[in-house]
Each structure stands twice: as C-alpha cells, then as structure tokens.
Design an enzyme around this catalytic site. Sequence first.
Site, PDB file in Angstrom:
ATOM      1  N   GLU A   4      61.464  10.144  23.833  1.00 28.82           N
ATOM      2  CA  GLU A   4      60.082   9.697  23.996  1.00 28.82           C
ATOM      3  C   GLU A   4      59.860   8.317  23.372  1.00 28.82           C
ATOM      4  O   GLU A   4      59.110   7.507  23.909  1.00 28.82           O
ATOM      5  CB  GLU A   4      59.106  10.721  23.414  1.00 28.82           C
ATOM      6  CG  GLU A   4      59.090  12.052  24.166  1.00 28.82           C
ATOM      7  CD  GLU A   4      58.724  11.920  25.639  1.00 28.82           C
ATOM      8  OE1 GLU A   4      58.049  10.946  26.015  1.00 28.82           O
ATOM      9  OE2 GLU A   4      59.136  12.785  26.433  1.00 28.82           O
ATOM     10  N   TYR A  27      50.330   9.959  22.239  1.00 31.01           N
ATOM     11  CA  TYR A  27      51.136  10.282  23.422  1.00 31.01           C
ATOM     12  C   TYR A  27      52.469  10.906  23.035  1.00 31.01           C
ATOM     13  O   TYR A  27      52.838  11.990  23.507  1.00 31.01           O
ATOM     14  CB  TYR A  27      51.372   9.005  24.243  1.00 31.01           C
ATOM     15  CG  TYR A  27      52.325   9.246  25.376  1.00 31.01           C
ATOM     16  CD1 TYR A  27      51.856   9.749  26.580  1.00 31.01           C
ATOM     17  CD2 TYR A  27      53.692   9.033  25.236  1.00 31.01           C
ATOM     18  CE1 TYR A  27      52.722  10.023  27.618  1.00 31.01           C
ATOM     19  CE2 TYR A  27      54.567   9.303  26.262  1.00 31.01           C
ATOM     20  CZ  TYR A  27      54.073   9.792  27.451  1.00 31.01           C
ATOM     21  OH  TYR A  27      54.941  10.075  28.470  1.00 31.01           O
ATOM     22  N   ASP A  74      49.955   9.205  30.058  1.00 38.28           N
ATOM     23  CA  ASP A  74      50.553   7.872  30.189  1.00 38.28           C
ATOM     24  C   ASP A  74      50.124   7.291  31.537  1.00 38.28           C
ATOM     25  O   ASP A  74      49.323   7.899  32.249  1.00 38.28           O
ATOM     26  CB  ASP A  74      52.081   7.914  30.025  1.00 38.28           C
ATOM     27  CG  ASP A  74      52.785   8.578  31.206  1.00 38.28           C
ATOM     28  OD1 ASP A  74      52.072   9.089  32.108  1.00 38.28           O
ATOM     29  OD2 ASP A  74      54.008   8.572  31.239  1.00 38.28           O
TER      30      ASP A  74
HETATM   31  N1  ADE Z   1      58.377   9.073  30.247  1.00 41.06           N
HETATM   32  C1  ADE Z   1      57.986   9.401  29.003  1.00 41.06           C
HETATM   33  N2  ADE Z   1      58.418  10.618  28.663  1.00 41.06           N
HETATM   34  C2  ADE Z   1      59.125  11.090  29.705  1.00 41.06           C
HETATM   35  C3  ADE Z   1      59.842  12.278  29.958  1.00 41.06           C
HETATM   36  N3  ADE Z   1      59.901  13.247  29.041  1.00 41.06           N
HETATM   37  N4  ADE Z   1      60.426  12.413  31.162  1.00 41.06           N
HETATM   38  C4  ADE Z   1      60.358  11.423  32.062  1.00 41.06           C
HETATM   39  N5  ADE Z   1      59.715  10.277  31.891  1.00 41.06           N
HETATM   40  C5  ADE Z   1      59.096  10.103  30.719  1.00 41.06           C
END
Ligand code: ADE
Length: 320
Positions: A37, A118, A136
């Site tokens: 993340e 987030y 997001d």
């Molecule tokens: N963007 C942010 N977190 C994500 C996730 N867990 N899977 C795919 N895209 C992401």
Amino acid sequence: MLRSRVLRKRLLEWYDRAQRELPWRGTRDPWRILLSEVMLQQTRVAAVIPYYERFLVRFPDARTLADAPEEELLALWSGLGYYSRARNLQRSARAIVECGEFPRSFEAIRSLPGVGDYTAAAVASIAFDLPHAVLDGNVVRVLSRLTAEQGDVLDKRRPGDFNQALMELGATVCLPRNPQCMLCPLLAQCAAHAAGIEAQLPVKLRARDMVRERIVLCLAERPGRVLMRRRPAGEVRLAGFWELPEAAHLRTAQRTEMLGQFRHSITRHDYSVEVWRAKVNKAPAGFRWVSREEMPRLPLTTMARKALALAGRKAASEVD
Ligand code: ADE
C-alpha cells in the site's frame, strides 16, 4: 439497501473471478500489505511489482528493515520516487518492532508514520478484515459513476476484498476514458450508464500548471568512474541521493559533446534535461569519483539513472 446488497454480491463475485494476480494478493501478512500500500500510494501497479518483490527479499519483515542502514533502503527504493515514503516505512518498522507486533486496530495503524486514512483503511481491511472503506482515485470514480449510495456500500464481511474489488474495477474496467461498461458486473446498477454520462464523470478538476525547466547534466568520467554528487542533508527533496553534477555546479568544467536529451517530470516540474560529456580536472568539494561497481549499491536519483542509461545507449550505438 437491497440494491446495495446485490451490488456487493455482484462486485465480490466478479472480483473472485476476474482479479489480477498481484504479488500482494493471497497474503494476510500485514507487513507485506503495508509495504504494497505504501508503494502503491503514488506509483502504478506495474511499476511497483518488481520493487515490491526485490524489497521483500531483503526486508521480509519489520525487524530487518528497522535494523538496516538508510542508504541500503534508499538504494532499493531508488527509481520509485517519493522517498519520504521509504524513510517513513523504516520509522514504522521501528515502531512495530518496539510494539512487539503489528498494530491491529485502525487507529493504531493510522498512527504509523506516513500512514494516512487511505493506507490505514486498506491495511486494516485487507490484513485484519476491519470494516474501513478506502477512497482513492479509482474508487471515487467508480462510486461517482455508480449511484448516490456511497454511504453504505462497504461489505462488512469481506471489507478487504470489497475495497480491493472496487480498486480493481476502477483499474481494469471502469477506466477514466473508454470505460468497458459491457464487462462491468455493476452495469445494471450504474446510474451514469443509465443516463449515458459515464464518460463525463467524475467532473475533472483543472490540473495545476506544470513548471517547465531546463537542466544541463555533466557526465565526467575517469576510467571506470563517474563524477557524482551526494545531495546534502538539508535538501528538501532527495537528501542523501547521488546525482550527476549540473553544469551550474561545475563552473570550470569544459563541455565537449551533447549526448542527448530527455524529459523528466516530478510533481509539478517538467524538466527538459540535456546530458553533456564534460572534462573536469578536479572533483570539487562534495563530489566524488564513484566507481561503476559501487553504483548499483548507491541510491541514485531517477534523473541520474535516466542520464546514465542514455549515455550507456549512446556508447553502445557508437561501438556497433
Ligand atoms: N492500489 C492501492 N492499493 C491497491 C491494491 N491493494 N490493489 C491494487 N491496486 C491498489
């Protein structure tokens, strides 16, 4: 409510069937999920994958990162950009080691350095099934197209999969331009599609103007070595990283040949970078002749990487 139950079910069924295989899926290890993340905060999935895999070979848990020299951490992060993420991750690793275990509540995860709402919601839901929704850009787009039911769509039994399913839908089907509505599991519920306005949503905020700038970099070589500069500790950006000297740094250098040009964008700056071969007799203070063997172990700025790659391609084309 009925509609949102159907919606959740369709979305999760679609996710179970259609999700991409990504290296951080199929794990519940909170350290791995936090790392993914944090890397995904400002970087695209395709760019993150190789970094994520390399990083975990060297730092498979919080303790290994907590104990590592910063320079090694930055070398593994080099090229991903936004390096404060790496430094914060190391501070988080130290906090986790001090705690004795990975924090298990949203608030405790949120209090780790560099972790905002987030990332905390993503880690809490994916690693621990805690019911926190993520928002997001992809998710906002999907929701803004879907309905006005934003408030209560989170699936409380599978919150992590639900969050990732929404991200996945935004990344692969509900695209900013040319949304693939015929592949969408939520087509029947989509208010934007029903009204024929999916391409106009969400309403775009005007992008801030980019600042254009020209930079001249100097490639000064000695056998097996390149002159480089370590950015001093007080720099706002990229402190501690190694870069090629700018012409402005080397007043006495003699530029002999233009090797090429490239563009490089960082946040609001759009750089037009020229790379010149240059003759330098003596390394000024703060500069060092760095050997080619040492280079892969140093954190280089992305601009330096691009310039060195350009010079390498040029040299190879001259040998051919
Ligand atoms: N963007 C942010 N977190 C994500 C996730 N867990 N899977 C795919 N895209 C992401």
